[in-house]
Design an enzyme around this catalytic site. Structure first.
Site, mmCIF file in Angstrom:
data_model
loop_
_atom_site.group_PDB
_atom_site.id
_atom_site.type_symbol
_atom_site.label_atom_id
_atom_site.label_comp_id
_atom_site.label_asym_id
_atom_site.label_seq_id
_atom_site.Cartn_x
_atom_site.Cartn_y
_atom_site.Cartn_z
ATOM 1 N N GLU A 129 43.171 13.359 72.841
ATOM 2 C CA GLU A 129 42.806 12.032 72.338
ATOM 3 C C GLU A 129 42.494 11.030 73.450
ATOM 4 O OE1 GLU A 129 45.873 11.017 69.498
ATOM 5 O OE2 GLU A 129 45.263 12.620 68.139
ATOM 6 N N GLU A 168 43.566 19.426 65.576
ATOM 7 C CA GLU A 168 44.813 18.858 65.070
ATOM 8 C C GLU A 168 44.515 18.096 63.790
ATOM 9 O OE1 GLU A 168 47.343 16.853 68.010
ATOM 10 O OE2 GLU A 168 47.725 15.297 66.506
#
Length: 527
Positions: A197, A315
């Site tokens: 991220e 994810e």
């Protein structure tokens, strides 16, 4: 006030749904003449995260001893649950992965776990993965036959520049040591993922796309050198963030042909873990369908900027900040989860990693007992029944019946997934004998001729419902029987019921059905 108006359509759907008929006849047509997409053998994936027990949200701390650093790897249910997939892909990663150093400390230093720290990324210090712990993890993975994707620390060597932006080149030395050590031990690391991220605006930290591309080129060179005597090189996947079309496209172009084997993105489309409307969102077909745009645009981005790569969901936990304590580990969540697997596969997604195998509120296994939650069995049935080949399917009737079709895994035939989102309507799904579609020989015709293919034999049905009709139950029934571990702690048999192939399928309100047609002659699946 704005958020109330945004949620109004969701409640209107429920009002409309409540007034619908109690029984509905539906026709589906599966086109078995050609594949529309293809997944991988290890499409179903689950994550192990780094969060320690001190990770808390909404006055709860749902991580316990589930961290990569302290999970009880000897628990008898763990290896059996992973091994039942044969294989299950496990992705090791998460928010803290860019603060992990690998156990080659400087002389005199200690390999310490994460601890709370003011000013630290996400409120935690750096943590250390010792090679002893890495050995223990791989012993479990080898025993259970797991396929591993490991998320590398992509902030190592950088410094915080301004706000959440990090600058400077990546220091590859620590990652290189881990890669070489893993190769020397023969560990089955199928792929290395770079960063978590950090793409686009980032979550907590971000790295510019120009620098990210340079670092990926360096990592790819390290991997080629490290694996040169192994015959094959592990895959390089990145960036493990939320999809930003412009950023992803530039990363593919700047890193160059053949560098990134898979583009990973994260999905938390149900909102925050304390969102009181999550149940409504899960049962609203229009809300669920919004995520299709992300899959479609990512597929196009890869085709236009880096066709050597593929799309992975690295994810996905539904609700972010550890999931929802009232929904994420209950039967209702399987409606969101299986719909995501079906939707992602239609857009050539090769891997879909569920957050988590264990930990948070969204674990496939219960945090304290290691007993499988309902989504575990949903994942296992998908893995065993839905093959790599994805087929087109047309559904007539209510939007509350979701349907996906694949070639049956490991044998001839077609497997269909039916998801009934309605609380009130029972669907009678008929005309399933009209499944095989062939191109019309007439060049002047734009239509296909439909041939009846399921006119004989039986089909196999796997109906999933909630215990006592409570969609927030933590116990799921398969064909009316509770799915519970055996006395030895093994996964129970997932046996179907047989039905005449050409008879209608009865799909009860708020239920899920996998249906396998073993005698179906689908040309696309005969390869």
């Amino acid at each position: 006030m704005k958020s109330r108006f945004l949620l109004l359509p969701l409640f209107l759907h429920f009002i409309i749904q409540a007034t619908s008929q109690e029984h509905s006849d539906v026709t589906i047509v599966v086109k078995g003449s050609a594949l529309v997409a293809e997944t991988s053998d290890s499409f179903v994936c689950a994550t192990l995260d780094w969060w320690p027990r001190e990770k808390c949200n909404y006055d709860q701390c749902p991580w316990g001893e589930s961290s990569v650093l302290n999970l009880d790897l000897t628990h008898p249910f763990l290896a059996k649950s992973v091994g039942a997939f044969s294989p299950l892909r496990i992705r090791i990663g998460g928010s803290l992965q860019d603060q992990v150093v690998y156990g080659f400390p400087n002389p005199g230093s200690r390999c310490l776990p994460f601890s709370k720290m003011i000013g630290g990324l996400f409120g935690f210090s750096k943590g250390c993965l010792s090679m002893a712990r890495w050995d223990e993890l791989n012993h479990l993975f080898q025993k259970a036959g797991a396929v591993i994707t490991f998320g590398l620390n992509a902030l190592y060597g950088r410094h915080r520049a301004q706000g959440d932006k990090w600058a400077g080149a990546w220091n590859s030395s620590n990652a290189q040591e881990l890669i070489k050590y893993s190769i020397s031990k023969g560990y089955n690391v199928d792929s290395w993922e770079f960063g978590n991220e950090l793409s686009g605006q980032g979550i907590g930290a971000s790295v510019s796309v120009e620098q990210y591309a340079k670092d990926l080129i360096e990592l790819k060179a390290i991997m080629k050198e490290s694996y040169k005597y192994k015959g094959s090189v592990a895959k390089l996947v990145a960036p493990g963030g939320f999809f930003d079309q412009q950023w992803y496209a530039q990363l593919l172009r700047d890193s160059g042909s053949g560098t990134i084997d898979a583009m990973t993105h994260h999905i938390y489309n149900l909102g925050a873990g304390n969102d009181s409307h999550i149940q409504v969102k899960i049962m609203d077909p229009q809300y669920l369908s919004r995520e299709a745009d992300t899959f479609r645009i990512l597929q196009l981005t890869i085709e236009r900027n880096g066709p050597w790569s593929s799309a992975w969901v690295g994810e996905a936990g539904g609700a972010f900040n550890s999931g929802n304590r009232f929904v994420s580990n209950k039967f209702l969540n399987s409606f969101w989860y299986l719909d995501q697997l079906g939707m992602a596969s239609k857009y050539n997604t090769k891997v879909y990693c569920r957050q988590t195998l264990i930990g948070g509120n969204y674990g496939l296994l219960d945090l304290n007992t290691f007993v499988p939650n309902p989504d575990y069995y949903s994942a296992l049935l998908w893995h065993r029944l839905m093959g790599k080949g994805v087929l087109s399917i047309d559904v007539g009737g209510s939007s509350y019946l979701r349907a996906y079709a694949h070639c049956t895994k490991g044998k001839e035939g077609i497997s269909v997934l039916l998801i009934n989102l309605s609380k009130f309507t029972r669907f009678s799904v008929s005309a399933l004998n009209v499944l095989h579609v062939e191109d019309d020989d007439d060049d002047d015709s734009d239509s296909d001729s439909i041939k009846a293919s399921v006119e004989f034999g039986n089909r196999e049905e796997y109906h999933l419902t909630a215990k006592d009709g409570n969609h927030l139950s933590q116990t799921v029934l398969l064909n009316g029987t509770p799915l519970e571990l055996t006395e030895e702690g093994g996964i129970p048999p997932l046996n179907p019921v047989n039905a005449i192939a050409k008879s209608p399928i009865d799909v009860a309100p708020l239920s899920i059905a996998f249906v396998v047609f073993p005698n179906l002659d689908a040309k696309a699946c005969l390869r």
